[in-house]
Design a protein around this motif. Structure first.
Motif, short mmCIF file in Angstrom:
data_model
loop_
_atom_site.label_atom_id
_atom_site.label_comp_id
_atom_site.label_asym_id
_atom_site.label_seq_id
_atom_site.Cartn_x
_atom_site.Cartn_y
_atom_site.Cartn_z
N LYS B 45 31.07 46.35 34.48
CA LYS B 45 30.22 45.21 34.84
C LYS B 45 29.35 44.76 33.67
O LYS B 45 29.00 43.58 33.57
CB LYS B 45 29.36 45.56 36.06
CG LYS B 45 30.20 45.59 37.34
CD LYS B 45 29.41 45.90 38.58
CE LYS B 45 30.34 45.85 39.79
NZ LYS B 45 29.68 46.15 41.05
N LEU B 48 31.51 42.51 31.55
CA LEU B 48 31.71 41.19 32.18
C LEU B 48 30.42 40.37 32.29
O LEU B 48 30.47 39.21 32.65
CB LEU B 48 32.27 41.39 33.59
CG LEU B 48 33.77 41.61 33.68
CD1 LEU B 48 34.15 42.02 35.08
CD2 LEU B 48 34.53 40.35 33.29
N LEU B 50 28.10 41.06 34.45
CA LEU B 50 27.57 41.15 35.82
C LEU B 50 26.31 42.02 35.82
O LEU B 50 25.51 41.94 36.75
CB LEU B 50 28.61 41.75 36.76
CG LEU B 50 29.89 40.94 36.95
CD1 LEU B 50 30.92 41.72 37.74
CD2 LEU B 50 29.58 39.62 37.65
N LEU B 74 34.16 33.81 30.46
CA LEU B 74 34.77 34.32 31.70
C LEU B 74 36.18 33.78 31.92
O LEU B 74 37.00 34.42 32.57
CB LEU B 74 33.88 33.98 32.90
CG LEU B 74 32.59 34.80 32.99
CD1 LEU B 74 31.64 34.20 34.01
CD2 LEU B 74 32.88 36.26 33.33
N MET B 79 40.10 39.80 36.89
CA MET B 79 39.55 41.07 37.35
C MET B 79 40.11 41.42 38.73
O MET B 79 40.09 40.59 39.65
CB MET B 79 38.02 40.93 37.42
CG MET B 79 37.32 42.01 38.18
SD MET B 79 36.65 43.24 37.07
CE MET B 79 36.06 44.46 38.25
N PHE B 81 39.28 43.74 41.74
CA PHE B 81 38.18 44.55 42.26
C PHE B 81 38.71 45.69 43.13
O PHE B 81 39.80 45.59 43.71
CB PHE B 81 37.21 43.69 43.07
CG PHE B 81 36.33 42.84 42.21
CD1 PHE B 81 35.08 43.27 41.81
CD2 PHE B 81 36.77 41.59 41.77
CE1 PHE B 81 34.28 42.49 41.00
CE2 PHE B 81 35.97 40.80 40.96
CZ PHE B 81 34.73 41.25 40.58
N ALA B 85 37.98 42.27 47.05
CA ALA B 85 36.95 41.22 46.99
C ALA B 85 37.53 39.83 47.23
O ALA B 85 37.17 38.86 46.57
CB ALA B 85 36.19 41.28 45.66
N LEU B 86 38.45 39.75 48.18
CA LEU B 86 39.01 38.44 48.52
C LEU B 86 38.01 37.68 49.38
O LEU B 86 37.26 38.29 50.14
CB LEU B 86 40.33 38.61 49.28
CG LEU B 86 41.42 39.38 48.53
CD1 LEU B 86 42.64 39.57 49.42
CD2 LEU B 86 41.80 38.69 47.24
N PHE B 87 38.03 36.37 49.26
CA PHE B 87 37.08 35.55 50.03
C PHE B 87 37.61 35.37 51.46
O PHE B 87 38.65 34.73 51.66
CB PHE B 87 36.86 34.20 49.35
CG PHE B 87 36.41 34.34 47.92
CD1 PHE B 87 35.29 35.10 47.60
CD2 PHE B 87 37.12 33.77 46.89
CE1 PHE B 87 34.88 35.26 46.29
CE2 PHE B 87 36.72 33.92 45.57
CZ PHE B 87 35.60 34.67 45.28
N ASP B 88 36.88 35.94 52.41
CA ASP B 88 37.33 35.95 53.82
C ASP B 88 37.58 34.57 54.38
O ASP B 88 38.43 34.38 55.24
CB ASP B 88 36.26 36.59 54.72
CG ASP B 88 35.85 37.96 54.24
OD1 ASP B 88 36.74 38.70 53.83
OD2 ASP B 88 34.64 38.27 54.28
N PHE B 98 41.91 30.15 43.27
CA PHE B 98 40.48 29.78 43.28
C PHE B 98 40.07 29.10 41.98
O PHE B 98 39.44 28.05 41.98
CB PHE B 98 39.63 31.03 43.51
CG PHE B 98 38.20 30.72 43.81
CD1 PHE B 98 37.77 30.52 45.11
CD2 PHE B 98 37.27 30.61 42.80
CE1 PHE B 98 36.46 30.21 45.39
CE2 PHE B 98 35.93 30.30 43.06
CZ PHE B 98 35.54 30.11 44.36
N ARG B 99 40.46 29.73 40.87
CA ARG B 99 40.05 29.21 39.57
C ARG B 99 40.75 27.90 39.23
O ARG B 99 40.26 27.11 38.43
CB ARG B 99 40.39 30.26 38.52
CG ARG B 99 39.54 30.20 37.31
CD ARG B 99 39.87 31.38 36.42
NE ARG B 99 38.66 31.98 35.92
CZ ARG B 99 38.61 33.19 35.40
NH1 ARG B 99 39.68 33.94 35.37
NH2 ARG B 99 37.48 33.66 34.95
N ARG B 149 45.44 37.03 42.09
CA ARG B 149 44.28 36.20 41.71
C ARG B 149 43.85 36.51 40.28
O ARG B 149 43.50 35.61 39.52
CB ARG B 149 43.13 36.45 42.68
CG ARG B 149 41.92 35.57 42.40
CD ARG B 149 40.84 35.71 43.45
NE ARG B 149 40.20 37.01 43.41
CZ ARG B 149 39.24 37.40 44.26
NH1 ARG B 149 38.86 36.59 45.23
NH2 ARG B 149 38.69 38.58 44.15
N ASP B 161 39.52 47.62 38.50
CA ASP B 161 38.51 48.57 38.97
C ASP B 161 39.14 49.41 40.09
O ASP B 161 39.37 48.90 41.19
CB ASP B 161 37.29 47.80 39.49
CG ASP B 161 36.16 48.73 39.92
OD1 ASP B 161 36.32 49.97 39.80
OD2 ASP B 161 35.13 48.22 40.39
#
Lengths: 260, 248
Positions: B45, B48, B50, B74, B79, B81, B85-88, B98-99, B149, B161
């Protein structure tokens, strides 16, 4: 030593409170600045408009209609003591528009929207979704906070306006159906008595309460602790803070609009 | 390509990183191993951005990352995770793309969806997964979507990670193979943190062991078993006896 310990505790609490006020203020200012600066996320803004505005309509409507009806009954019963039953339409109108409409809608939004925002963002935080946003070159304040705060500032005044109307209608239903008022007279008295500042104050309160509700949800969500307990605590704290700040802001705004 | 010089990071009295020095050359896959709570995730982190290191310098191509322009910096990273860490709230394809749907890399929606489906296929998922939501996927599928992703925008550097945490051995093997294939195929620089030795052997060119806030040992994966370092030996053998305290 015995004497200084309570003083030290008071000092620590005061410093902690001031630090929290500072952090919340900076967060709110940051949210405002991100609303004004690109990039903008219209899809997230649209979703927030729906969640905060459209889906809150049923709860706001039901709260307002029952409150308006109960208010009419209370004013009638109280007014009978000094032969002032006739003021029901006027007092229902002024009570709903100046106070009960904005405050009840604000509190319902705190319960429904603030808690939901805080829980959602806190869950995103503990599952590293907010870190993921950052690594995907997306600022969490812009993507999560700005659309929600802007949507709340726009929709809560509208909800307050609708709540005011439905509350007055609730009073009208009780007044004409149960208390013997003539419909035409009731509407005429309501209309004649309300003034522009009453409505303006109601809508301004709505915007301020919407801002408070969304900022508190986002702030507590973003600063949530770890795990399920962290999410639960963030949600609880957000609703408590939003409710208290809404009531405090209501007092200040009422003072500002009507103290003279 | 990535260079860490004397990086320190603490939380209150707890000093997690106490002078980390590590270099990851371009195109190399570096795996950082170490016990739970030794600061592997903190290290990642810090690179990155963070988390901000308390002291030390992190360089990317010789440039201090603290002074780098954030978006451009960035944009070079992908990355994966630990938990995906997917967006629900978004369907799978929008997570992957997404990007590509916003910001400087934004493309038309149809094109972004095409790329997302292609990346899903690359990680072994069928196109019909694209319209599902993350909550409808198994843990292994979520990892694969997270991997898709991470590679969607073809980054130069990919961080992983704990890529196999929570997966059964077979699925862990599949993910390890995918990571290795993708890193080689893309020519990307990779940094993985894990305590899963099967991942280490499958993914890495070089290994670094983080212990007590410093890099205890670093070297090629081929030298791992004969490192001669008692910390590494204890770790890779999973022994309770050795210089690393079992109770931490």
């Amino acid at each position: 030593m015995i004497l200084t310990t309570p003083l030290a505790a008071i000092g620590r609490s005061t410093l902690a409170l001031l630090a929290t006020i500072g952090r919340v203020t900076l967060f709110a200012l940051s949210a405002l600045s991100h609303i004004l600066r690109p990039p903008f996320y219209p899809r997230e803004f649209g979703t927030a408009l729906l969640n905060i505005g459209w889906f809150s309509l049923p709860v706001v409507g039901l709260t307002a209609i029952f409150t308006g009806g109960a208010l009419a009954l209370q004013i009638y019963a109280g007014g009978q003591r000094f032969s002032a039953e006739a003021v029901v339409p006027q007092i229902v109108a002024i009570g709903m528009v100046r106070e009960l409409g904005p405050v009840l809608v604000g509190l319902m939004i705190a319960a429904r929207v603030t808690s939901s925002i805080a829980a959602e963002i806190a869950t995103m935080k503990v599952t590293e979704q907010i870190d993921a946003l950052v690594t995907l070159s997306t600022h969490p304040m812009k993507y999560l906070t700005a659309p929600r705060v802007l949507a709340a500032v726009i929709t809560v005044p509208v909800l307050v306006g609708i709540g005011d109307i439905i509350g007055i209608w609730g009073g009208f239903l009780v007044g004409t159906g149960q208390l013997g008022f003539a419909p035409g007279t009731y509407i005429q008295n309501t209309w004649d008595f309300l003034e522009t500042p009453d409505v303006v104050s109601s809508l301004v309160k709505g915007a301020v309460f919407g801002f408070i509700a969304a900022v508190m949800g986002c702030y507590h969500g973003m600063n949530s602790g770890r795990g399920a307990q962290g999410v639960g605590r963030a949600t609880k704290s957000s609703v408590e803070a939003a409710a208290i700040l809404i009531l405090a802001a209501n007092f200040l705004l009422t003072n500002m609009f009507f103290s003279s | 390509m990535i260079e860490l010089r004397e990086v320190h990071k603490g939380f209150g009295a707890k000093k997690v990183l106490q002078g980390v020095n590590l270099t990851i050359p371009r195109g190399e896959s570096m795996v950082v191993i170490g016990g739970s709570g030794t600061g592997k995730s903190v290290l990642l982190k810090c690179v990155l951005g963070l988390m901000t290191p308390d002291a030390g310098t992190i360089l990317l191509d010789g440039e201090d990352v603290a002074r780098a322009e954030r978006d451009a910096f960035l944009a070079r990273f992908g990355m994966l995770f630990q938990g995906g860490a997917l967006f629900d709230s978004l369907p799978v394809w929008q997570n992957v793309a997404f990007r590509l749907l916003r910001g400087s890399l934004a493309r038309p929606r149809d094109e972004a969806r095409e790329i997302a489906i292609e990346k899903l296929r690359r990680v072994g998922l069928k196109p019909d997964v694209a319209d599902l939501f993350p909550a409808e996927l198994s843990g292994g599928m979520q990892k694969r979507v997270g991997l898709a992703r991470a590679i969607a925008a073809e980054p130069e550097i990919i961080f992983f990670d704990e890529p196999t945490t929570g997966l059964d051995p077979i699925m862990a093997g599949v993910i390890n193979e995918l990571i290795r294939e993708i890193v080689v195929e893309m020519g990307a620089t990779a940094m993985t943190i894990t305590h899963d030795m099967s991942s280490v052997r499958a993914i890495s060119d070089k290994v670094a062991m983080l212990h007590e806030g410093v890099i205890q040992w670093t070297g090629p994966v081929a030298d791992l078993d004969a490192s001669g370092d008692p910390y590494v030996a204890q770790f890779i053998n999973g022994s309770a006896d050795g210089p690393i305290e079992a109770v931490r």
